[in-house]
Design an enzyme around this catalytic site. Structure first.
Site, PDB file in Angstrom:
ATOM      1  N   LYS A   1       0.868  -1.180   0.000  1.00  7.59           N
ATOM      2  CA  LYS A   1       0.000   0.000   0.000  1.00  7.59           C
ATOM      3  C   LYS A   1       0.900   1.224   0.000  1.00  7.59           C
ATOM      4  CE  LYS A   1      -4.486   0.712   0.145  1.00  7.59           C
ATOM      5  NZ  LYS A   1      -5.495  -0.188  -0.439  1.00  7.59           N
TER       6      LYS A   1
HETATM    7  P1  NAD Z   1     -12.899   7.613  -3.149  1.00  4.91           P
HETATM    8  O1  NAD Z   1     -11.895   8.625  -2.779  1.00  4.91           O
HETATM    9  O2  NAD Z   1     -13.300   7.464  -4.560  1.00  4.91           O
HETATM   10  O3  NAD Z   1     -14.240   7.852  -2.284  1.00  4.91           O
HETATM   11  C1  NAD Z   1     -14.196   7.998  -0.884  1.00  4.91           C
HETATM   12  C2  NAD Z   1     -15.577   8.403  -0.400  1.00  4.91           C
HETATM   13  O4  NAD Z   1     -15.551   8.447   1.033  1.00  4.91           O
HETATM   14  C3  NAD Z   1     -16.012   9.799  -0.879  1.00  4.91           C
HETATM   15  O5  NAD Z   1     -17.385   9.784  -1.189  1.00  4.91           O
HETATM   16  C4  NAD Z   1     -15.768  10.670   0.367  1.00  4.91           C
HETATM   17  O6  NAD Z   1     -16.592  11.823   0.420  1.00  4.91           O
HETATM   18  C5  NAD Z   1     -16.136   9.689   1.454  1.00  4.91           C
HETATM   19  N1  NAD Z   1     -15.601  10.090   2.759  1.00  4.91           N
HETATM   20  C6  NAD Z   1     -14.369  10.576   3.042  1.00  4.91           C
HETATM   21  N2  NAD Z   1     -14.306  10.891   4.351  1.00  4.91           N
HETATM   22  C7  NAD Z   1     -15.498  10.581   4.889  1.00  4.91           C
HETATM   23  C8  NAD Z   1     -16.044  10.683   6.195  1.00  4.91           C
HETATM   24  N3  NAD Z   1     -15.334  11.164   7.191  1.00  4.91           N
HETATM   25  N4  NAD Z   1     -17.321  10.256   6.390  1.00  4.91           N
HETATM   26  C9  NAD Z   1     -18.060   9.768   5.372  1.00  4.91           C
HETATM   27  N5  NAD Z   1     -17.603   9.659   4.107  1.00  4.91           N
HETATM   28  C10 NAD Z   1     -16.328  10.062   3.881  1.00  4.91           C
HETATM   29  O7  NAD Z   1     -12.333   6.230  -2.551  1.00  4.91           O
HETATM   30  P2  NAD Z   1     -12.721   4.751  -2.981  1.00  4.91           P
HETATM   31  O8  NAD Z   1     -11.753   4.288  -3.995  1.00  4.91           O
HETATM   32  O9  NAD Z   1     -14.176   4.679  -3.240  1.00  4.91           O
HETATM   33  O10 NAD Z   1     -12.369   3.941  -1.644  1.00  4.91           O
HETATM   34  C11 NAD Z   1     -13.293   3.849  -0.566  1.00  4.91           C
HETATM   35  C12 NAD Z   1     -12.846   2.722   0.354  1.00  4.91           C
HETATM   36  O11 NAD Z   1     -12.790   1.501  -0.391  1.00  4.91           O
HETATM   37  C13 NAD Z   1     -11.465   2.889   0.977  1.00  4.91           C
HETATM   38  O12 NAD Z   1     -11.463   2.295   2.267  1.00  4.91           O
HETATM   39  C14 NAD Z   1     -10.578   2.088   0.061  1.00  4.91           C
HETATM   40  O13 NAD Z   1      -9.386   1.647   0.711  1.00  4.91           O
HETATM   41  C15 NAD Z   1     -11.498   0.938  -0.236  1.00  4.91           C
HETATM   42  N6  NAD Z   1     -11.133   0.206  -1.456  1.00  4.91           N
HETATM   43  C16 NAD Z   1     -11.086   0.841  -2.663  1.00  4.91           C
HETATM   44  C17 NAD Z   1     -10.746   0.115  -3.809  1.00  4.91           C
HETATM   45  C18 NAD Z   1     -10.742   0.728  -5.194  1.00  4.91           C
HETATM   46  O14 NAD Z   1     -10.582  -0.016  -6.158  1.00  4.91           O
HETATM   47  N7  NAD Z   1     -10.951   2.014  -5.340  1.00  4.91           N
HETATM   48  C19 NAD Z   1     -10.433  -1.249  -3.698  1.00  4.91           C
HETATM   49  C20 NAD Z   1     -10.517  -1.872  -2.442  1.00  4.91           C
HETATM   50  C21 NAD Z   1     -10.869  -1.126  -1.339  1.00  4.91           C
END
Ligand code: NAD
Length: 443
Positions: free
Chosen positions: A132
């Site tokens: 990561k």
């Molecule tokens: P992103 O940046 O596209 O979206 C994040 C979302 O979380 C946004 O809507 C943001 O407004 C919201 N957010 C941020 N702080 C917040 C808070 N305090 N309270 C409520 N909402 C809040 O990120 P993503 O890629 O969608 O990732 C989201 C989660 O999924 C993370 O934990 C990431 O590690 C996990 N994840 C993502 C992927 C991927 O392929 N993108 C893969 C596996 C896991």
């Protein structure tokens, strides 16, 4: 093998060797997220047959790099951001894992996320170790030029440890396809030829994989379908609440709506909205992701607090934002039948104990959100072979692999009468541990 605490740090202790030989991990000392990951590992170790030396090796990352990332900002001033890349394991193949941009990123958080990536790749039988990366910055306050500067300089700083056969990055919180395109370009310029296989989650026209952007959210929904089936619940009679409306949360909402699940509340960092009749997801997507307006101002829904969001009664609750949002404080307020962890590490171990004594069916993060790394694997394979798949090939294969992984975890949980999380962690840890044992210790 037990977990002991020294100067506030949890670390592995091997009972049959002299403790003074065991180095603490001071750099992770203040990280609640790393302690959480370590605590999970040690509780799994109590239930599986694992060599104590291998457990010791798995308790800490293989390699951690901390870099300063100086960038000339639009106002002419130079700002220096902290950047991290952690490779938890290189045993099963190249290290694989996302890069996140978030103000609170630190080394411990990145190390925990890298460890979870190892277990995730293990469950899915992917030939990768976990990694990561993160840069402590706020992308919502940066221009495109500033984000490009941060990304390119970070890439140059970690150049010596990344590569298509050593460490392959992907998007995560706060990063996207464009970020991957800049990393691909910076890396390729430094080695002298185009190397698309150095990152996954790139734009399709640069060798990205059809369906990669949607893969994590789709994988979450494939797992939800398996759980609904298991619990004899019909999608059309189910409701959902989703925290996070970024990459993962948006796709989860779209895919659930496509199954006729009623999405009744959604939240993000701006706040949350609720409509018991169901939120129109196309309209919400337009409002937030196209028009760039705050989610909390979405018309045709009532604005609610983040606390109310998590306490909203529903069939399916999907945390898809940050880690450690379901805690000792609010776990008993959850009113869902299925908790599908789209985010990494959304539930603390203390909250997990509360959930274990409830009737909530937990689909643990390392299984639930593994669709992203699975399609990243498809992308890496296609780039290495320069042979590309159609979107339906990608989705069919993803559905098949997620379904098989769900059933493997479910069987492990049922056969050993353990929780879904413990079963998922057991399978992931055992795969990595077994490979370490068979390879032996070098030299
Ligand atoms: P992103 O940046 O596209 O979206 C994040 C979302 O979380 C946004 O809507 C943001 O407004 C919201 N957010 C941020 N702080 C917040 C808070 N305090 N309270 C409520 N909402 C809040 O990120 P993503 O890629 O969608 O990732 C989201 C989660 O999924 C993370 O934990 C990431 O590690 C996990 N994840 C993502 C992927 C991927 O392929 N993108 C893969 C596996 C896991």
């Amino acid at each position: 093998m037990t977990a002991v605490k020294k100067s506030g740090v949890l670390f592995a202790s091997n009972n049959d060797t002299n403790d003074t030989n065991h180095l603490p991990i001071p750099v992770f000392e203040n990280s609640p997220t790393f302690k959480m990951a370590l605590r999970q590992l040690h509780s799994v170790a109590e239930h599986i047959n694992i060599d104590s030396g291998v457990l010791e090796r798995l308790s800490r990352p293989k390699r951690s790099m901390v870099v300063s990332v100086p960038v000339r900002m639009d106002n002419g001033r130079t700002e220096v951001f902290a950047g991290y890349r952690v490779q938890h394991s290189l045993t099963s193949g190249p290290a694989k894992g996302g890069l996140r941009f978030h103000p609170s990123v630190d080394l411990g958080e990145v190390a925990a996320l890298a460890m979870w990536m190892s277990w995730k790749c293990g469950i899915m039988n992917l030939p990768f170790g976990g990694a990561k990366g993160g840069i402590a910055c706020d992308p919502s306050k940066m221009s495109m030029a500033e984000k490009e500067g941060v990304t390119r300089r970070f890439t140059s700083e970690v150049l010596s440890i990344i590569g298509p056969h050593s460490d392959v990055m992907a998007p995560d919180l706060g990063t996207d396809e464009q970020t991957m395109a800049w990393i691909y370009d910076t890396y390729s310029m430094s080695i002298g030829y185009a190397c698309p296989e150095v990152v996954t989650g790139k734009p399709v026209e640069l060798g990205g994989c059809h369906g990669r952007r949607e893969a994590t959210g789709r994988g979450v929904v494939y797992c939800i379908r398996e759980a609904l089936h298991e619990l004899n619940l019909k999608p059309t009679e189910s409701t959902a609440v989703v925290q996070g409306f970024g990459n993962v949360g948006t796709v989860v909402c779209q895919e659930l709506s496509a199954l006729n699940v009623r999405v009744i509340a959604v939240g993000d960092r701006s706040g949350a909205v609720r409509n018991p009749r169901g939120i129109e997801i196309h309209a919400l997507n337009r409002h937030v992701n196209i028009e760039g307006k705050p989610l909390k101002d979405f018309p045709d829904a009532e604005a609610i607090s983040s606390e109310e969001l998590l306490a909203t009664p529903c069939t399916i609750m999907v945390p898809a934002a940050l880690e450690r949002v379901i805690t000792l404080k609010n776990a008993h307020q959850l009113r869902c039948r299925i908790l599908a962890e789209g985010a990494n590490g959304p539930t603390t171990p203390e909250a997990d104990e509360i959930l274990a004594s409830s009737d909530i069916f937990v689909i643990p993060d390392i299984l639930c959100n593994a669709g992203g790394v699975t399609v990243s694997y498809f992308e890496w394979v296609q780039d290495l072979q320069r042979l590309f798949w159609s979107e339906s090939q990608v989705n069919d294969r993803l559905r098949e692999l997620m379904g098989e992984a769900f059933q493997r975890v479910r069987k492990e949980a049922r056969d050993r009468n353990i929780s879904m999380r413990m079963a998922a962690l057991s399978l992931g840890v055992q795969k990595t541990a077994h490979e370490k044992m068979r390879r032996g210790l070098y030299p």
